[in-house]
Design a protein around this motif. Sequence first.
Motif, short mmCIF file in Angstrom:
data_model
loop_
_atom_site.label_atom_id
_atom_site.label_comp_id
_atom_site.label_asym_id
_atom_site.label_seq_id
_atom_site.Cartn_x
_atom_site.Cartn_y
_atom_site.Cartn_z
N GLY A 117 5.28 6.87 -6.47
CA GLY A 117 6.51 7.13 -5.74
C GLY A 117 6.55 6.58 -4.34
O GLY A 117 7.62 6.41 -3.76
N HIS A 118 5.39 6.27 -3.77
CA HIS A 118 5.33 5.99 -2.34
C HIS A 118 5.40 4.51 -1.98
O HIS A 118 5.26 4.14 -0.82
CB HIS A 118 4.05 6.59 -1.74
CG HIS A 118 2.78 5.95 -2.23
ND1 HIS A 118 2.06 5.06 -1.47
CD2 HIS A 118 2.11 6.07 -3.39
CE1 HIS A 118 0.99 4.67 -2.14
NE2 HIS A 118 1.01 5.27 -3.32
N LYS A 119 5.65 3.66 -2.98
CA LYS A 119 5.76 2.23 -2.70
C LYS A 119 7.22 1.81 -2.86
O LYS A 119 8.07 2.19 -2.05
CB LYS A 119 4.81 1.44 -3.59
CG LYS A 119 3.34 1.82 -3.32
CD LYS A 119 2.34 1.00 -4.09
CE LYS A 119 0.93 1.50 -3.82
NZ LYS A 119 -0.12 0.69 -4.46
N LEU A 158 9.60 2.72 -4.68
CA LEU A 158 10.58 3.78 -4.86
C LEU A 158 10.87 4.54 -3.57
O LEU A 158 11.73 5.41 -3.54
CB LEU A 158 10.13 4.75 -5.95
CG LEU A 158 10.15 4.17 -7.37
CD1 LEU A 158 9.49 5.14 -8.36
CD2 LEU A 158 11.58 3.87 -7.82
N LEU A 159 10.09 4.24 -2.50
CA LEU A 159 10.37 4.71 -1.14
C LEU A 159 10.20 6.21 -0.96
O LEU A 159 10.70 6.79 0.01
CB LEU A 159 11.78 4.30 -0.71
CG LEU A 159 12.07 2.80 -0.74
CD1 LEU A 159 13.53 2.52 -0.42
CD2 LEU A 159 11.17 2.07 0.24
N GLY A 160 9.47 6.86 -1.88
CA GLY A 160 9.23 8.29 -1.75
C GLY A 160 7.99 8.59 -0.94
O GLY A 160 7.32 7.69 -0.42
N PRO A 161 7.65 9.87 -0.82
CA PRO A 161 6.45 10.26 -0.06
C PRO A 161 5.17 9.95 -0.82
O PRO A 161 5.19 9.73 -2.04
CB PRO A 161 6.62 11.78 0.10
CG PRO A 161 8.02 12.10 -0.34
CD PRO A 161 8.42 11.02 -1.29
N THR A 162 4.07 9.96 -0.11
CA THR A 162 2.77 9.86 -0.78
C THR A 162 2.55 11.13 -1.60
O THR A 162 3.16 12.17 -1.38
CB THR A 162 1.64 9.70 0.24
OG1 THR A 162 1.71 10.78 1.20
CG2 THR A 162 1.73 8.38 0.98
N GLY A 163 1.64 11.02 -2.57
CA GLY A 163 1.36 12.16 -3.43
C GLY A 163 2.38 12.35 -4.54
O GLY A 163 2.46 13.42 -5.13
N THR A 164 3.15 11.30 -4.83
CA THR A 164 4.13 11.38 -5.91
C THR A 164 3.97 10.19 -6.85
O THR A 164 3.51 9.12 -6.45
CB THR A 164 5.57 11.38 -5.37
OG1 THR A 164 5.82 10.18 -4.63
CG2 THR A 164 5.82 12.58 -4.47
N GLY A 165 4.36 10.38 -8.08
CA GLY A 165 4.30 9.33 -9.08
C GLY A 165 4.46 9.96 -10.45
O GLY A 165 4.85 11.13 -10.56
N GLY A 166 4.17 9.19 -11.47
CA GLY A 166 4.30 9.77 -12.79
C GLY A 166 4.04 8.81 -13.92
O GLY A 166 3.67 7.64 -13.72
N ALA A 193 0.84 -1.20 0.00
CA ALA A 193 0.00 0.00 0.00
C ALA A 193 0.87 1.25 0.00
O ALA A 193 0.71 2.14 -0.83
CB ALA A 193 -0.94 0.00 1.20
N THR A 194 1.79 1.30 0.96
CA THR A 194 2.77 2.38 1.07
C THR A 194 3.95 1.84 1.86
O THR A 194 3.74 1.26 2.94
CB THR A 194 2.20 3.60 1.81
OG1 THR A 194 1.15 4.19 1.04
CG2 THR A 194 3.25 4.66 2.05
N THR A 195 5.16 2.01 1.37
CA THR A 195 6.32 1.57 2.14
C THR A 195 6.49 2.44 3.36
O THR A 195 6.35 3.67 3.31
CB THR A 195 7.60 1.60 1.30
OG1 THR A 195 7.69 2.86 0.63
CG2 THR A 195 7.62 0.48 0.28
#
Length: 390
Positions: free
Chosen positions: A203-205, A207-215, A11-13
């Motif tokens: 980005g938040h799985k 790739l270990l980034g914050p929620t609200g990121t992707g592309g 869901a989210t890392t």
Amino acid sequence: MTDLIYLDNAATTFPKPDAVHRAVDRTARELGVSPGRSGSDLAVEAGRLLDGARADLAAFFGLPGGDGDRVVFAANATDALNTAIAGVCRPGDHVVSTRLEHNSVLRPLWELTRLGVISHDLVPCAAPGRVDPAAIAAALRPETRLVVLNHASNVLGTVQDAAAVGALCRERGVLLLLDAAQTAGVTPIDMAAWGVDLLAFTGHKGLLGPTGTGGLAVAPDVPIRATRWGGTGVRSAERGHLEEFPYRLEAGTHHLSGVAGLAAGLAWLRERGTATVAAHEASLADRFAAGLADLPGVRALAVDGGPRVAVVSVTVDGMPADEVGLRLDVDHGVLVRTGLQCAPLVHEDLGTVDGRGTVRFSFGPFNTPAHVDRALAGLAECAEAAAARR
């Protein structure tokens, strides 16, 4: 219980590497300006941050041509998938996808079909969690515009043969959109070698980034229209939205601190070696799956030895999934995901709807063998309690 064990990384890392927190904090405190909206030194530096992240992601995903401008930032994979599907499909087009898909694919397809814009078919699995590329080939029609493929199931963890699907799409002149929500940062991806035209990532799985990121990464010569219009900070006097990338598919101010955290997560992965991190997660999933064999009444789904990410879904005979999740949380401090995981057709095919879905365990880079063992102990107690009812 304060020593919680988090096993919902699909869901989210969580937690994130310290480098991610530092990047977000530094950007918010020292670089919190709008990139590309002025010629100030801070605005220029903010723009370079975005450009650097685009270039790193383009290289990481093997984007054909390696042009970072063709990596378009979005709020998450769902946002990116909507942008891709709505931007590519035209009235009368046909789309092929699978019954493994997340609602971030199913609902856009259903909505466009309901509106009479497109038609679509969903290919079933030949085996639990695995789609035969030949079945996708058989579903293609002369009017098929797009194939949308779930790279890894968020319910079962099974990884599809994207290269084989990409080859058949190239042969038939059909675009391939790969949903890499569960694989970006975990499984090697090579858009150029595999024939992937569009890649949606979050980005938040992995790739270990914050929620609200992707592309969305868009290969050269892929015809895709803008689906939103607004400010870009460039040539503001023009009435129409800009056609060149990345502006074509972006509008408004970027989530700069989020992108900084995403870039830091990617750097953390590359420093440690994505293969090393993935092997660690796979070893935990294997340990968990092996331990399940000793638990009567607990059934693991689609653990078949094929390619997969570190996701394992189980059911407990005689106990609904949500009750299992509650017991694991309250009695053992183990946090998991229960229910249909936004992938209802998978559960229809597995026959798990009546049991209110499955209990999903997903392992991340900061989990340990001790976490696995505590989860197994909690499941054992749930199985014993369920057996006592029968």
